[in-house]
Design an enzyme around this catalytic site. Structure first.
Site, short mmCIF file in Angstrom:
data_model
loop_
_atom_site.label_atom_id
_atom_site.label_comp_id
_atom_site.label_asym_id
_atom_site.label_seq_id
_atom_site.Cartn_x
_atom_site.Cartn_y
_atom_site.Cartn_z
N GLU A 1 0.92 -4.89 -4.89
CA GLU A 1 -0.30 -5.66 -4.63
C GLU A 1 -1.44 -5.04 -5.43
O GLU A 1 -1.53 -3.83 -5.56
CB GLU A 1 -0.61 -5.55 -3.12
CG GLU A 1 -1.76 -6.39 -2.66
CD GLU A 1 -2.00 -6.21 -1.15
OE1 GLU A 1 -1.06 -6.43 -0.36
OE2 GLU A 1 -3.12 -5.82 -0.79
N CYS B 1 0.86 -1.19 0.00
CA CYS B 1 0.00 0.00 0.00
C CYS B 1 0.89 1.24 0.00
O CYS B 1 1.90 1.27 0.71
CB CYS B 1 -0.82 -0.09 1.29
SG CYS B 1 -1.82 1.32 1.58
C1 LIG Z 1 -0.76 -0.72 -4.42
C2 LIG Z 1 -1.49 0.49 -3.91
O1 LIG Z 1 -1.29 0.90 -2.77
S1 LIG Z 1 -2.65 1.35 -4.86
C3 LIG Z 1 -3.10 2.72 -3.87
C4 LIG Z 1 -2.34 3.95 -4.18
N1 LIG Z 1 -2.56 4.95 -3.14
C5 LIG Z 1 -3.65 5.76 -3.13
O2 LIG Z 1 -4.52 5.76 -4.00
C6 LIG Z 1 -3.74 6.68 -1.92
C7 LIG Z 1 -4.09 8.10 -2.33
N2 LIG Z 1 -3.18 8.61 -3.38
C8 LIG Z 1 -1.89 8.92 -3.11
O3 LIG Z 1 -1.40 8.81 -1.99
C9 LIG Z 1 -1.08 9.49 -4.25
O4 LIG Z 1 -1.96 9.99 -5.23
C10 LIG Z 1 -0.13 8.45 -4.91
C11 LIG Z 1 0.69 7.71 -3.86
C12 LIG Z 1 -0.89 7.43 -5.72
C13 LIG Z 1 0.82 9.24 -5.82
O5 LIG Z 1 1.62 10.03 -4.99
P1 LIG Z 1 2.29 11.41 -5.43
O6 LIG Z 1 3.45 11.63 -4.50
O7 LIG Z 1 1.30 12.48 -5.51
O8 LIG Z 1 2.81 11.02 -6.87
P2 LIG Z 1 3.90 11.77 -7.76
O9 LIG Z 1 4.04 13.21 -7.36
O10 LIG Z 1 5.14 10.94 -7.74
O11 LIG Z 1 3.17 11.72 -9.17
C14 LIG Z 1 3.33 10.67 -10.04
C15 LIG Z 1 2.44 10.84 -11.25
O12 LIG Z 1 1.16 10.32 -10.96
C16 LIG Z 1 0.18 11.12 -11.62
N3 LIG Z 1 -0.66 11.77 -10.60
C17 LIG Z 1 -0.49 11.77 -9.26
N4 LIG Z 1 -1.48 12.46 -8.65
C18 LIG Z 1 -2.29 12.88 -9.64
C19 LIG Z 1 -3.50 13.63 -9.66
N5 LIG Z 1 -4.05 14.10 -8.53
N6 LIG Z 1 -4.08 13.90 -10.86
C20 LIG Z 1 -3.52 13.45 -12.01
N7 LIG Z 1 -2.37 12.73 -12.06
C21 LIG Z 1 -1.78 12.45 -10.89
C22 LIG Z 1 0.93 12.12 -12.46
O13 LIG Z 1 1.22 11.54 -13.73
C23 LIG Z 1 2.19 12.28 -11.66
O14 LIG Z 1 3.28 12.74 -12.38
P3 LIG Z 1 3.41 14.34 -12.70
O15 LIG Z 1 3.15 15.09 -11.43
O16 LIG Z 1 4.83 14.47 -13.16
O17 LIG Z 1 2.39 14.64 -13.75
#
Ligand SMILES: CC(=O)SCCNC(=O)CCNC(=O)[C@H](O)C(C)(C)COP(=O)(O)OP(=O)(O)OC[C@H]1O[C@@H](n2cnc3c(N)ncnc32)[C@H](O)[C@@H]1OP(=O)(O)O
Length: 338
Positions: free
Chosen positions: A242, A208
């Protein structure tokens, strides 16, 4: 809990374990609990029930999803709350609680602002972060925190995560997980983390992942994903996250996987080959073949018989250029000795 912060600051490990059955499945414990619907045990709710989080003294942001696990299922009061302290939400209101006050160092929580303020002055994690440093660059530090050693910290982190992730069940049995937490180097405020099973029968390298809302879109998700592959490659396994992935999880992974495949095919060790198989790609990237196919389809770079179209990859790269920043981790800062 921090003893000096007052007994009611947060649920204790014992309370959490009792209420949540110590983890997944049905309890054979001799302790008797009132019968609650199964979905409540996993915190599943169809709507938000906490309006917002006050995170530390100066950050406020909304929750994304509901979670029942903070609450007593019958009274809908916070598990650690004395009945008078909780903001009463009107009976027509969807919210069980308006504001949850959460410590930004240790994730303990309360429904009373004054208690958070009192706790913030004494929280030991603001001076010493838990766990062992596994990566330290001038910019970021990643620490490994064992669930078995820092049980309450990890449980509180999992509780908090549930408010931003609805497709994973909550597990309180954190002993079987380790948590990799990223901080700005020199700071003790956690910004993002991922959890990892100590034993994963599916060979998952990440269970996660969450970037805390104030720190999203800064590349921390990609940094941690890259780190998770670094760990599994050092273990010598082909691996991945996962499933199922959340919508944001999928976007993040597709971005990471696309960049890694492009690098290996266009700039890296596979660039000089005329023909590359999916297995070749899997070996050099540490990615599962199924994830490679998903990514190449997303990039429109794979044809019948799994033929890879390098020209299409170059076109994708031109429009989504990495500006030379292929990797976020720098190997010289890794401290992975065990
Ligand atoms: C196996 C699993 O755990 S699946 C569950 C994943 N976790 C979640 O859904 C929890 C809630 N979400 C989050 O915590 C975050 O959105 C994460 C962990 C998925 C991504 O974390 P971040 O630190 O924001 O990601 P990061 O800054 O590295 O961005 C990576 C890319 O993802 C995409 N992205 C991330 N957030 C967004 C958003 N809100 N809208 C559109 N694209 C997004 C973009 O392509 C981004 O790259 P860019 O900023 O250069 O365009």
């Amino acid at each position: 809990m921090a003893a000096s912060a007052g007994q009611s600051f947060t649920a204790t490990t014992h309370q959490l374990k009792g209420k949540k059955n110590g983890g997944k499945g049905k309890s054979k414990s001799s302790v008797k609990f009132k019968k609650v619907p199964e979905e409540m045990l996993y915190g599943i709710l169809n709507e938000k029930n906490i309006r917002q989080i006050q995170f530390g003294i100066d950050k406020r942001f909304p929750t994304w999803y509901g979670s029942a696990v903070y609450f007593d299922p019958e009274t809908k009061k916070l598990g650690c709350s004395d009945s008078k302290s909780q903001d009463s939400c009107g009976s027509n209101d969807q919210y069980w609680l308006d504001t949850l006050f959460v410590c930004e160092y240790c994730f303990k929580y309360t429904d009373v602002q004054a208690r958070l303020v009192a706790h913030a002055a004494v929280c030991p994690f603001q001076y010493h972060s838990p766990g062992k440093i596994k990566y330290k660059s001038p910019e970021y530090t990643i620490r490994r925190v064992k669930g078995s050693k820092y049980q309450l910290f990890c449980q509180c982190l999992c509780l908090f995560t549930k408010l931003y992730l609805d497709n994973k069940s909550m597990y309180f049995k954190v002993d079987h997980y380790e948590f990799y937490i990223v901080y700005e180097t020199g700071s003790t405020k956690p910004m993002a983390f991922f959890s990892k099973d100590l034993v994963s029968y599916q060979q998952n390298n990440l269970a996660c992942i969450l970037t805390l809302p104030p720190y999203q879109r800064r590349g921390l998700g990609l940094l941690l994903i890259e780190f998770s592959y670094k760990l599994s490659q050092l273990e010598g396994v082909i691996s991945g996250p996962e499933v199922p992935l959340s919508p944001f999880g999928l976007i993040g992974y597709l971005k990471y996987w696309s960049q890694i495949l492009c690098w290996h095919l266009i700039e890296g060790d596979l660039a000089c080959f005329d023909k590359v198989s999916l297995d070749d790609l899997s070996i050099v990237t540490g990615m599962r073949v199924s994830d490679i196919i998903l990514t190449l389809k997303h990039l429109n770079c794979i044809g019948e018989n799994n033929q890879i179209y390098l020209q299409s990859l170059s076109t994708w790269l031109k429009s989504h250029g990495t500006k030379g920043n292929w990797f976020r981790l720098q190997d010289e800062y890794l401290l992975i000795d065990d």
